[in-house]
Design a protein around this motif. Structure first.
Motif: not given
Length: 198
Positions: A73-81, A144-146, A163-167
């Motif tokens: 599971f990919l968590i690709s985010r700015r590390l802010i609150k 992806f995790v948002i 676009v990438l057809n991801k969960f």
């Protein structure tokens, strides 16, 4: 509002990336409702992004990507609150159920130290990495995790998932629901409810 009135004084048309952005903008600056508008997401060219990610070279990859042969599971985010990464990791730490899953975190920001203090073995923290590597991770991620805990205008990561057809699993903040409207591979969870995440 004073600055915005000056900036938009001669504008004939104002572009908004989503209905959420439009409604939030008008609620804060009612004078914008008198302008003509267009609501259209323009943050990403689907074809260019898809081909760029698909053609990412493996030669430039960091050696520590030993988890690529497993679902992660990919968590690709700015590390802010606002982005809720810290809160998400706290949530998965509460139950051994999540130990069987691999979570990969990329990004940087003021919450980085807090996140590093609480990660367990099933959370791989890569921090800030270059575009080639992040694109390769996006193409190989299972999901992806948002986990946003504050408003999102229009989520670029959500669009990339489509676009990438991801969960994609996500909270229901701001424009996230709109970004993923009618997308069958998305699920909403409540950051305060571990059962909804399960």
């Amino acid at each position: 509002n004073f600055v915005l009135k000056i900036a938009t004084h001669k504008a004939n048309l104002i572009h908004y990336n989503s209905n959420y952005v439009y409604n939030a903008s008008v609620s804060e600056s009612s004078f914008l409702s008198r302008k003509k508008k267009i609501i259209l997401e323009l943050l990403l060219d689907d074809y260019l992004f898809y081909n760029k990610v698909l053609n990412t070279s493996k030669l430039k990859l960091i050696n520590k990507y030993h988890f690529l042969n497993k679902r992660f599971f990919l968590i690709s985010r700015r590390l802010i609150k606002r982005t809720g990464v810290f809160e998400f990791i706290k949530l998965i730490n509460k139950d051994e159920y999540f130990n069987k899953y691999i979570f990969v975190v990329t990004g940087d920001g003021p919450k980085k130290i807090d996140i590093l203090d609480i990660i367990k073995n099933n959370v791989i923290f890569l921090g800030e990495i270059d575009e080639t590597n992040i694109n390769f991770l996006k193409s190989n991620a299972f999901c992806f995790v948002i986990p946003s805990i504050e408003a999102e205008g229009y989520s670029l990561l959500a669009k990339e998932a489509r676009v990438l057809n991801k969960f994609v699993i996500h909270t229901n903040q701001g424009g996230l629901k709109e970004s993923l409207f009618n997308y069958q591979k998305s699920k909403i969870f409540n950051i305060n409810n571990i059962e909804s995440l399960k």
